[in-house]
Design a protein around this motif. Structure first.
Motif, PDB file in Angstrom:
ATOM      1  N   LYS A  43       0.819  -1.217   0.000  1.00 22.78           N
ATOM      2  CA  LYS A  43       0.000   0.000   0.000  1.00 22.78           C
ATOM      3  C   LYS A  43       0.851   1.265   0.000  1.00 22.78           C
ATOM      4  O   LYS A  43       0.650   2.163  -0.811  1.00 22.78           O
ATOM      5  CB  LYS A  43      -0.929   0.013   1.233  1.00 22.78           C
ATOM      6  CG  LYS A  43      -1.781  -1.223   1.384  1.00 22.78           C
ATOM      7  CD  LYS A  43      -2.655  -1.168   2.635  1.00 22.78           C
ATOM      8  CE  LYS A  43      -1.911  -1.102   3.955  1.00 22.78           C
ATOM      9  NZ  LYS A  43      -1.151  -2.309   4.309  1.00 22.78           N
ATOM     10  N   SER A  44       1.807   1.334   0.943  1.00 24.35           N
ATOM     11  CA  SER A  44       2.640   2.535   1.027  1.00 24.35           C
ATOM     12  C   SER A  44       3.469   2.705  -0.235  1.00 24.35           C
ATOM     13  O   SER A  44       3.674   3.830  -0.699  1.00 24.35           O
ATOM     14  CB  SER A  44       3.579   2.451   2.232  1.00 24.35           C
ATOM     15  OG  SER A  44       2.834   2.468   3.424  1.00 24.35           O
ATOM     16  N   THR A  45       3.934   1.594  -0.779  1.00 17.22           N
ATOM     17  CA  THR A  45       4.740   1.680  -2.001  1.00 17.22           C
ATOM     18  C   THR A  45       3.923   2.325  -3.118  1.00 17.22           C
ATOM     19  O   THR A  45       4.433   3.166  -3.868  1.00 17.22           O
ATOM     20  CB  THR A  45       5.221   0.274  -2.413  1.00 17.22           C
ATOM     21  OG1 THR A  45       5.927  -0.302  -1.313  1.00 17.22           O
ATOM     22  CG2 THR A  45       6.129   0.341  -3.625  1.00 17.22           C
ATOM     23  N   MET A 158      -3.065   9.821   2.082  1.00 17.11           N
ATOM     24  CA  MET A 158      -2.962   9.618   3.541  1.00 17.11           C
ATOM     25  C   MET A 158      -2.559   8.175   3.809  1.00 17.11           C
ATOM     26  O   MET A 158      -3.244   7.245   3.388  1.00 17.11           O
ATOM     27  CB  MET A 158      -4.304   9.874   4.204  1.00 17.11           C
ATOM     28  CG  MET A 158      -4.844  11.259   3.926  1.00 17.11           C
ATOM     29  SD  MET A 158      -6.195  11.597   5.066  1.00 17.11           S
ATOM     30  CE  MET A 158      -7.012  12.877   4.167  1.00 17.11           C
ATOM     31  N   ASP A 159      -1.443   8.018   4.517  1.00 16.22           N
ATOM     32  CA  ASP A 159      -0.924   6.681   4.787  1.00 16.22           C
ATOM     33  C   ASP A 159      -1.132   6.330   6.254  1.00 16.22           C
ATOM     34  O   ASP A 159      -0.369   6.761   7.112  1.00 16.22           O
ATOM     35  CB  ASP A 159       0.560   6.610   4.413  1.00 16.22           C
ATOM     36  CG  ASP A 159       1.050   5.178   4.331  1.00 16.22           C
ATOM     37  OD1 ASP A 159       0.310   4.274   4.774  1.00 16.22           O
ATOM     38  OD2 ASP A 159       2.162   4.965   3.824  1.00 16.22           O
ATOM     39  N   GLU A 160      -2.168   5.584   6.547  1.00 16.93           N
ATOM     40  CA  GLU A 160      -2.507   5.152   7.903  1.00 16.93           C
ATOM     41  C   GLU A 160      -2.433   6.302   8.907  1.00 16.93           C
ATOM     42  O   GLU A 160      -1.774   6.193   9.941  1.00 16.93           O
ATOM     43  CB  GLU A 160      -1.588   4.008   8.350  1.00 16.93           C
ATOM     44  CG  GLU A 160      -1.409   2.946   7.276  1.00 16.93           C
ATOM     45  CD  GLU A 160      -1.596   1.529   7.774  1.00 16.93           C
ATOM     46  OE1 GLU A 160      -2.126   1.339   8.877  1.00 16.93           O
ATOM     47  OE2 GLU A 160      -1.237   0.606   7.028  1.00 16.93           O
ATOM     48  N   PRO A 161      -3.115   7.419   8.633  1.00 20.06           N
ATOM     49  CA  PRO A 161      -2.941   8.596   9.489  1.00 20.06           C
ATOM     50  C   PRO A 161      -3.512   8.421  10.895  1.00 20.06           C
ATOM     51  O   PRO A 161      -3.150   9.164  11.783  1.00 20.06           O
ATOM     52  CB  PRO A 161      -3.688   9.699   8.734  1.00 20.06           C
ATOM     53  CG  PRO A 161      -4.711   8.985   7.926  1.00 20.06           C
ATOM     54  CD  PRO A 161      -4.077   7.675   7.542  1.00 20.06           C
TER      55      PRO A 161
HETATM   56 MG   LIG Z   1       2.555   1.061   4.876  1.00 19.67          MG
END
Ligand SMILES: [Mg+2]
Ligand SMILES: Nc1ncnc2c1ncn2[C@@H]1O[C@H](COP(=O)(O)OP(=O)(O)O)[C@@H](O)[C@H]1O
Length: 430
Positions: A43-45, A158-161
């Motif tokens: 996901k983050s990638t 937004m990455d797991e905010p």
């Molecule tokens: Mg991640």
């Protein structure tokens, strides 16, 4: 306005890890799209590639229809908020939110106005004079979001905010975030591993596993008609009951789904019976959520499964009974790694693959092939089978205890069917 498109995007890290494999995805203008999957699934990638912080190994990313391969991050009109965001500790809340505007040369008058608007939208208007150390976790997260949104980006990543916040605050902020982004009309991609968060916030959910996109749809679509076994297993609480069934066709009458010693009958006029009839003599996976199951009288007619309560779980508003019905459960492993469900595992195989590629004269940067799907029903190493404990909802604190017999009526129209590869059998009717 902003749209995002990923075309066959793959990311292979230098050590050979395939983080993202052949992902195709379109995010519409103004949409709130949630990227959901277990930790490590890529996901983050994906967000980092869209932001321009990483380059895809192959494939194309388009913003507003234009490939962004050569567009540097600062020119992409993107704002990003991370789980472990950092505010400037020596600046006030107002100063933190103002900072990006100062950098981009906005005049002081309009600056103050925009800070005021953003602070009001986030409910932090009275905190503008405070320092970050004088704020709660939730307030700090609101400031971080204010700082990101104040530049009026076309796209909000937004990455797991909310991952670092306690559950009450998370629920509160979920609604605030979706309210704010919808009000501003800004296209948002929101990453989470929390299925409840995804289902409550998303316009559409994209579900990833092991770098592979499994399903995309509205919460109703992906929950109601999951495209794969992994999506089915990942969404919903309690988990969907996934049972191994043998299929026997009685032409023009019904299809028998044999679950251990018991059987369910799908009438021939049910349109799904034809699709399942192809599996005559084979095994498939039958998925039943707790809402498809209702306790009935022991002698009730119709589609009924009988078993004994193995154990109970009390959740206050309801109790769950876990029933032994003599069937076999398919346990979908939760690992997000490719090796867990898709491609040949391990470094050795990867190295062999690399050597073969070199022998064949192919570039090391060539995207790996689409991963092979493995058998769900007969590959004990990847998915395991165990006696099923079927989750059934009961009224809170029922007057039954473990060992008690229970009959449950099955809503046949609410069942899900998956083949040996974990694909939905009646897919395509959404
Ligand atoms: Mg991640
Ligand atoms: N810079 C990196 N170098 C090598 N591997 C990485 C790097 N960043 C992430 N990975 C690996 O890529 C995979 C996907 O990671 P990530 O996108 O961070 O997953 P998620 O955000 O879904 O938890 C994981 O196996 C992770 O270990």
């Amino acid at each position: 306005m902003s749209t995002v498109a990923l075309k066959d995007v793959t990311k292979v890290w230098p050590d050979g890890t395939v983080a993202v494999s052949h992902v195709g995805l379109d995010v519409r203008d103004g949409e709130f799209l949630v990227l959901l999957g277990p930790s490590g699934c890529g996901k983050s990638t994906i967000l980092r590639m869209i932001a321009g912080l990483e380059d895809p190994t192959s494939g194309t990313i388009l913003l507003n229809g234009e490939p962004v391969t050569d567009v540097p991050p600062r020119d992409r009109q993107i704002a990003m908020v991370f789980q472990d965001f950092a505010l400037y500790p020596h600046m006030t809340v107002g100063g933190n939110i103002e900072f990006p505007l100062k950098l981009s040369g906005v005049d002081p008058g309009p600056r103050a106005e925009r800070i005021g608007d953003v602070a009001a939208a986030l409910g932090i208007g009275e905190l503008l004079g405070r320092k970050p150390t004088q704020l709660s976790g939730g307030q700090r997260q609101r400031v971080a979001m204010g700082r990101a949104i104040v530049r009026r980006p076309g796209l909000f990543l937004m990455d797991e905010p909310l991952s670092n916040l306690d559950s009450g605050l998370r629920a509160e902020l979920r609604a605030e975030i979706t309210g704010m982004t919808r009000e501003l009309g800004v296209t948002t991609m929101y990453v989470t591993h929390d299925q409840a968060e995804a289902l409550t916030m998303a316009d559409r959910v994209a579900i990833m596993r092991g770098g592979v996109l499994q399903d995309v749809g509205t919460p109703t679509e992906v929950y109601g008609r999951p495209a794969t076994l992994h999506v089915a297993a990942f969404l919903g609480s309690p988990r969907m009951n996934l049972l191994e069934a043998s299929v026997y066709v009685h032409l023009d009458r019904y299809v028998v789904l044999q679950l251990g010693e018991q059987a369910l009958h799908l009438p021939w006029h049910d349109i799904r019976a034809r699709a399942i009839a192809h599996y005559h003599g084979e095994r498939i996976v039958v998925g039943m959520r707790a809402e498809a199951l209702t306790p009935v009288a022991p002698d009730a007619p119709g589609d009924v499964l009988r078993g004994r309560i193995r154990y109970l779980e009390h959740h206050g508003h309801e109790s769950l009974a876990f029933l032994d019905i003599g069937a076999t459960a398919i346990v979908v492993d939760e690992l997000g790694k490719l090796a867990a469900g898709a491609v040949p595992a391990g470094g050795a195989l990867r190295r062999v693959g690399g050597a073969l590629q070199r022998l064949a004269g192919r570039s090391e940067r060539a995207a790996p092939e689409r991963p092979e799907k493995v058998s769900v029903l007969s590959d004990p190493g990847r998915h395991h089978r165990r006696p099923a404990e079927v989750a059934v909802r009961l009224a809170p604190y029922p007057a039954v205890s473990p060992g008690h017999p229970l009959a449950i009526g099955v809503r046949m129209d609410a069942l899900h069917f998956f083949d040996d590869r974990g694909d939905r059998i009646d897919v395509g009717w959404r």
